[in-house]
Design a protein around this motif. Structure first.
Motif, PDB file in Angstrom:
ATOM      1  N   ASP A   1     -10.506  42.219  -1.036  1.00  0.00           N
ATOM      2  CA  ASP A   1      -9.904  43.515  -1.324  1.00  0.00           C
ATOM      3  C   ASP A   1      -9.240  43.999  -0.041  1.00  0.00           C
ATOM      4  OD1 ASP A   1      -9.417  45.927  -2.909  1.00  0.00           O
ATOM      5  OD2 ASP A   1     -10.837  46.873  -1.524  1.00  0.00           O
ATOM      6  N   VAL A   2      -7.961  44.384  -0.142  1.00  0.00           N
ATOM      7  CA  VAL A   2      -7.220  44.809   1.043  1.00  0.00           C
ATOM      8  C   VAL A   2      -6.674  46.218   0.830  1.00  0.00           C
ATOM      9  CG1 VAL A   2      -5.306  44.278   2.602  1.00  0.00           C
ATOM     10  CG2 VAL A   2      -6.546  42.409   1.497  1.00  0.00           C
ATOM     11  N   ARG A   3      -6.870  47.055   1.820  1.00  0.00           N
ATOM     12  CA  ARG A   3      -6.319  48.402   1.845  1.00  0.00           C
ATOM     13  C   ARG A   3      -5.391  48.493   3.046  1.00  0.00           C
ATOM     14  NH1 ARG A   3      -7.572  49.564  -3.114  1.00  0.00           N
ATOM     15  NH2 ARG A   3      -9.792  49.472  -3.511  1.00  0.00           N
ATOM     16  N   PHE A   4      -4.251  49.140   2.847  1.00  0.00           N
ATOM     17  CA  PHE A   4      -3.252  49.255   3.907  1.00  0.00           C
ATOM     18  C   PHE A   4      -3.127  50.696   4.377  1.00  0.00           C
ATOM     19  CE2 PHE A   4      -1.876  45.677   1.262  1.00  0.00           C
ATOM     20  CZ  PHE A   4      -1.766  44.677   2.219  1.00  0.00           C
ATOM     21  N   GLU A   5      -2.816  50.838   5.657  1.00  0.00           N
ATOM     22  CA  GLU A   5      -2.533  52.152   6.232  1.00  0.00           C
ATOM     23  C   GLU A   5      -1.299  51.997   7.127  1.00  0.00           C
ATOM     24  OE1 GLU A   5      -4.384  55.182   9.551  1.00  0.00           O
ATOM     25  OE2 GLU A   5      -5.744  53.800   8.535  1.00  0.00           O
ATOM     26  N   VAL A   6      -0.311  52.825   6.873  1.00  0.00           N
ATOM     27  CA  VAL A   6       0.879  52.790   7.720  1.00  0.00           C
ATOM     28  C   VAL A   6       0.519  53.475   9.032  1.00  0.00           C
ATOM     29  CG1 VAL A   6       3.270  53.537   7.994  1.00  0.00           C
ATOM     30  CG2 VAL A   6       2.446  52.784   5.746  1.00  0.00           C
ATOM     31  N   ILE A   7       0.637  52.741  10.121  1.00  0.00           N
ATOM     32  CA  ILE A   7       0.338  53.263  11.441  1.00  0.00           C
ATOM     33  C   ILE A   7       1.567  53.931  12.044  1.00  0.00           C
ATOM     34  CG2 ILE A   7      -0.394  52.644  13.797  1.00  0.00           C
ATOM     35  CD1 ILE A   7      -2.601  52.428  11.628  1.00  0.00           C
ATOM     36  N   GLN A   8       2.708  53.273  11.864  1.00  0.00           N
ATOM     37  CA  GLN A   8       3.959  53.828  12.369  1.00  0.00           C
ATOM     38  C   GLN A   8       5.101  53.267  11.541  1.00  0.00           C
ATOM     39  OE1 GLN A   8       4.374  53.377  16.575  1.00  0.00           O
ATOM     40  NE2 GLN A   8       6.430  54.205  16.628  1.00  0.00           N
ATOM     41  N   CYS A   9       6.034  54.124  11.197  1.00  0.00           N
ATOM     42  CA  CYS A   9       7.219  53.696  10.465  1.00  0.00           C
ATOM     43  C   CYS A   9       8.385  54.562  10.910  1.00  0.00           C
ATOM     44  CB  CYS A   9       7.009  53.817   8.958  1.00  0.00           C
ATOM     45  SG  CYS A   9       8.406  53.201   8.015  1.00  0.00           S
ATOM     46  N   GLU A  10       9.323  53.918  11.532  1.00  0.00           N
ATOM     47  CA  GLU A  10      10.521  54.621  11.987  1.00  0.00           C
ATOM     48  C   GLU A  10      11.681  53.642  11.939  1.00  0.00           C
ATOM     49  OE1 GLU A  10      10.100  54.322  16.747  1.00  0.00           O
ATOM     50  OE2 GLU A  10       8.661  55.639  15.759  1.00  0.00           O
ATOM     51  N   VAL A  11      12.857  54.128  12.180  1.00  0.00           N
ATOM     52  CA  VAL A  11      14.022  53.259  12.193  1.00  0.00           C
ATOM     53  C   VAL A  11      13.803  52.198  13.267  1.00  0.00           C
ATOM     54  CG1 VAL A  11      16.502  53.124  12.614  1.00  0.00           C
ATOM     55  CG2 VAL A  11      15.553  55.089  11.391  1.00  0.00           C
ATOM     56  N   GLY A  12      13.830  50.956  12.856  1.00  0.00           N
ATOM     57  CA  GLY A  12      13.725  49.869  13.824  1.00  0.00           C
ATOM     58  C   GLY A  12      12.332  49.371  14.130  1.00  0.00           C
ATOM     59  N   PHE A  13      11.270  49.965  13.550  1.00  0.00           N
ATOM     60  CA  PHE A  13       9.911  49.503  13.838  1.00  0.00           C
ATOM     61  C   PHE A  13       8.947  49.975  12.765  1.00  0.00           C
ATOM     62  CE2 PHE A  13       5.628  50.036  15.570  1.00  0.00           C
ATOM     63  CZ  PHE A  13       5.394  48.763  16.056  1.00  0.00           C
ATOM     64  N   ALA A  14       7.994  49.088  12.419  1.00  0.00           N
ATOM     65  CA  ALA A  14       6.916  49.476  11.513  1.00  0.00           C
ATOM     66  C   ALA A  14       5.648  48.730  11.902  1.00  0.00           C
ATOM     67  CB  ALA A  14       7.285  49.165  10.066  1.00  0.00           C
TER      68      ALA A  14
END
Length: 144
Positions: A59-72
């Protein structure tokens, strides 16, 4: 460490890397198209990673740590039952212009995080296995 986990660990240690890989392939229903050789590594495709995830009940859960133009960057938290114990591992995936030829960085970071969590939980990294999504260079050469 529980007895069942000790037995599994001891059993795996007595097998060669090749035997451990064959067991993983068989147990998870991988076929030739799910795996390819890349220079020094064995690469598992996106479909192979997902077959392993479902076969092993990860079972996998995801969390966006950083998302901006040019990097995720995405954190993946995986859990998997091993005998009576539920193992939990965290890892990350990232994508930016320097490590990704696609412009959809968030999606690539998620794919990379999934590959890493599945391979870590199954100890496939210790067998020299990587996920196809982990680097653009790992894609199978489509020449035919």
């Amino acid at each position: 460490m529980s007895e069942s986990k000790e037995a599994v660990t001891k059993s795996a240690q007595s097998l060669t890397k090749g035997d451990q890989l064959k067991a993983l392939y068989t147990e998870c229903g991988l076929v030739k198209e799910d795996v390819h050789k890349h220079r020094h590594y064995i690469i598992i495709t996106r479909t192979g990673i997902e077959k392993i995830q479902y076969a092993k009940g990860i079972d996998v859960r995801f969390e966006v740590i950083q998302c901006e133009v040019g990097f995720a960057a995405v954190k993946a938290v995986g859990t998997m039952k091993v005998g009576e114990v539920t193992e939990r591992i965290e890892t990350y995936g990232s994508a930016y212009q320097g490590n990704c030829t696609n412009n959809y960085y968030l999606e690539m970071a998620e794919k990379r995080a999934l590959s890493r969590i599945v391979l870590k939980m199954t100890k496939a990294y210790s067998l020299g296995v990587f996920g196809e999504d982990e680097a653009d260079d790992f894609k199978k050469n489509k020449t035919a």
